[in-house]
Design a protein around this motif. Structure first.
Motif, PDB file in Angstrom:
ATOM      1  N   MET A 255       0.851  -1.181   0.040  1.00 21.41           N
ATOM      2  CA  MET A 255      -0.025  -0.019  -0.048  1.00 21.41           C
ATOM      3  C   MET A 255       0.953   1.235  -0.145  1.00 21.41           C
ATOM      4  N   ARG A 256       2.090   1.165   0.856  1.00 26.82           N
ATOM      5  CA  ARG A 256       2.919   2.324   0.672  1.00 26.82           C
ATOM      6  C   ARG A 256       3.468   2.492  -0.779  1.00 26.82           C
ATOM      7  N   GLU A 257       3.847   1.544  -1.440  1.00 30.03           N
ATOM      8  CA  GLU A 257       4.424   1.595  -2.676  1.00 30.03           C
ATOM      9  C   GLU A 257       3.285   2.370  -3.716  1.00 30.03           C
ATOM     10  N   ARG A 258       1.998   2.012  -3.504  1.00 26.27           N
ATOM     11  CA  ARG A 258       1.235   2.634  -4.464  1.00 26.27           C
ATOM     12  C   ARG A 258       0.938   4.347  -4.103  1.00 26.27           C
ATOM     13  N   MET A 259       1.458   4.593  -3.054  1.00 23.99           N
ATOM     14  CA  MET A 259       1.129   6.061  -2.395  1.00 23.99           C
ATOM     15  C   MET A 259       2.427   6.947  -3.082  1.00 23.99           C
ATOM     16  N   ARG A 260       3.161   6.512  -3.925  1.00 19.02           N
ATOM     17  CA  ARG A 260       4.427   7.019  -4.567  1.00 19.02           C
ATOM     18  C   ARG A 260       3.981   8.171  -5.355  1.00 19.02           C
ATOM     19  N   ASP A 261       4.985   9.032  -5.615  1.00 19.56           N
ATOM     20  CA  ASP A 261       4.585  10.229  -6.342  1.00 19.56           C
ATOM     21  C   ASP A 261       4.540   9.718  -7.907  1.00 19.56           C
ATOM     22  N   LEU A 262       3.624  10.521  -8.739  1.00 22.21           N
ATOM     23  CA  LEU A 262       3.227   9.943  -9.947  1.00 22.21           C
ATOM     24  C   LEU A 262       4.011   9.735 -10.773  1.00 22.21           C
ATOM     25  N   HIS A 263       5.134  10.407 -10.714  1.00 21.74           N
ATOM     26  CA  HIS A 263       6.366  10.320 -11.757  1.00 21.74           C
ATOM     27  C   HIS A 263       7.171   9.105 -11.628  1.00 21.74           C
ATOM     28  N   VAL A 264       6.936   8.373 -10.262  1.00 16.70           N
ATOM     29  CA  VAL A 264       7.673   7.268  -9.911  1.00 16.70           C
ATOM     30  C   VAL A 264       7.263   5.903 -10.297  1.00 16.70           C
ATOM     31  N   PRO A 265       7.739   5.220 -11.229  1.00 10.61           N
ATOM     32  CA  PRO A 265       7.117   3.959 -11.825  1.00 10.61           C
ATOM     33  C   PRO A 265       7.347   2.830 -10.753  1.00 10.61           C
ATOM     34  N   SER A 266       6.735   1.844 -10.954  1.00  8.76           N
ATOM     35  CA  SER A 266       6.799   0.505 -10.011  1.00  8.76           C
ATOM     36  C   SER A 266       6.101  -0.588 -10.527  1.00  8.76           C
ATOM     37  N   TYR A 267       5.943  -1.498  -9.771  1.00 12.07           N
ATOM     38  CA  TYR A 267       5.144  -2.897 -10.383  1.00 12.07           C
ATOM     39  C   TYR A 267       3.749  -2.765 -10.181  1.00 12.07           C
ATOM     40  N   SER A 268       3.253  -1.625  -9.560  1.00 14.10           N
ATOM     41  CA  SER A 268       1.782  -1.447  -9.480  1.00 14.10           C
ATOM     42  C   SER A 268       1.402  -0.158  -9.675  1.00 14.10           C
ATOM     43  N   THR A 269      -0.036   0.002 -10.139  1.00 14.59           N
ATOM     44  CA  THR A 269      -0.636   1.445 -10.494  1.00 14.59           C
ATOM     45  C   THR A 269      -0.687   2.301  -9.156  1.00 14.59           C
ATOM     46  N   HIS A 270      -0.758   3.533  -9.521  1.00 11.34           N
ATOM     47  CA  HIS A 270      -0.746   4.489  -8.368  1.00 11.34           C
ATOM     48  C   HIS A 270      -2.188   4.348  -7.444  1.00 11.34           C
TER      49      HIS A 270
END
Length: 369
Positions: free
Chosen positions: A57-72
């Motif tokens: 859940m913390r990973e999904r709270m990242r800033d919009l410009h930061v890509p990761s394995y899940s959607t924002h």
């Protein structure tokens, strides 16, 4: 008749900070819902019984410009995580009132399902090929354990943590009897299952956690060497009880460097999570300084996500694990927080290393049936 429908909302992106209750995640109690007449539009109405605060859940709270394995996650929307719900009304074939479902759901008392976040989808630049949509992990009907084990087991060994451990262990480790594995964050919901799977396979298990009562919990699960990384240096333990054939990483950071140092030839490092890095700016993270040992020792480092392995391994998981749990051969402990209003604090405790110090998977009990 209107019924109060409280929820926990994602209100502000925390950047590299740990989210603050009341600032980034907020409990709201002003909303209401008519349970008898709210339109279902072919879906179904659920009452939330339990929710699971999770590191992802913390990973999904990242800033919009930061890509990761899940959607924002979406500002102004309720938080989303794994939950247990009961169906109140349904217009969907195969879903009936009284059914219990486990899967991703909103942090609110009542929800018209399936829930879809009101957002514009990522464009090609925002969604690299390693991104998957966490909202696709839909609610599934689960059988009533009828007193054999508590419903909360669906948040540990029979839910996402158990499936994660099973898929990673069976799909990536190539574990063999007599080998030595080190499990970081061994008292976490995933870690406790990895410990038990490894012991059942005949491995020597080293495991670490951040409090003494969690150390005792890991010992009770069969860990051969369990220690508090806050009071005992990881390097000292691995030097004495290694070398490692396997390392299961739940935390990231400098522990990975130590695992590389104390691995034997052809060891395997399985990367499952990196909770120590989720709220740390990239420039402040610990850099691994011994990468040359990867080729010198011919190490294999493999990261995984459950959706990649589940098509092959989930059928085995759902066929094998319930029986093992019912027989007491695979066990777990849950730490229950009462009330949705305490959800923000429960989530933040999970995101801090060591959590709230209590042994067992944190679960929020929102309501009884």
């Amino acid at each position: 008749m209107l019924t109060q429908n409280p929820r926990v909302v994602f209100a502000k992106r925390p950047g590299t900070r740990i989210p603050v209750p009341g600032e980034h995640i907020i409990f709201e109690s002003s909303r209401s819902i008519d349970l008898d007449s709210v339109p279902l539009n072919g879906g179904f109405l659920t009452k939330t019984l339990m929710l699971s605060p999770e590191p992802f859940m913390r990973e999904r709270m990242r800033d919009l410009h930061v890509p990761s394995y899940s959607t924002h996650a979406v500002l102004g929307e309720p938080l989303v995580s794994f939950g247990l719900v009961v169906v109140l009304r349904s217009e969907k074939e195969g879903i009936n009132p009284g059914d219990h479902l486990y899967g991703l759901t909103t942090w609110e008392a009542y929800t018209v399902q399936p829930y879809v976040e009101g957002r514009a989808r990522h464009n090609a630049e925002e969604a690299p090929d390693y991104t998957f949509d966490v909202d696709s992990l839909a609610l599934q009907v689960v059988p009533d354990p009828k007193g054999t084990f508590p419903w909360s087991r669906y948040f540990t060994v029979l839910g996402a943590p158990g499936l994660t451990a099973f898929c990673g262990f069976e799909g990536c480790t190539d574990a063999k009897p007599g080998e030595t594995i080190y499990v970081s964050s061994g008292a976490s919901a995933v870690g406790i299952v990895v410990i038990q799977l490894a012991k059942a396979k005949g491995l020597k298990v080293i495991a670490s956690a951040g409090t003494d009562n969690k150390v005792e919990y890991m010992r009770s699960l069969g860990a051969d060497v369990a220690f508090n990384y806050r009071t005992t240096p990881v390097a000292d333990v691995l030097k004495k009880h290694g070398p490692l054939d396997l390392y299961w990483d739940n935390v990231g950071g400098e522990v990975v460097e130590l695992a590389i140092e104390y691995s034997r030839l052809h060891a395997r490092l399985i990367m499952c999570g990196s909770i120590s890095e989720y709220s740390v700016a990239p420039e402040q993270r610990h850099g691994i300084k011994n990468t040359s040992m990867i080729f010198k020792k011919r190490l294999r480092i493999e990261g995984f996500l459950v959706p990649d392995l589940a098509p092959r391994l989930a059928p085995r998981f759902f066929a094998e694990m319930p029986g093992l749990v019912a027989e007491g051969k695979i066990t777990a402990k849950e730490h229950i927080t009462e009330g949705l209003e305490n959800g923000p604090d429960a989530l933040v405790a999970v995101l801090k290393e060591g959590g709230n110090g209590a042994a067992g998977k944190p679960v929020i009990r929102v309501a009884t049936e």
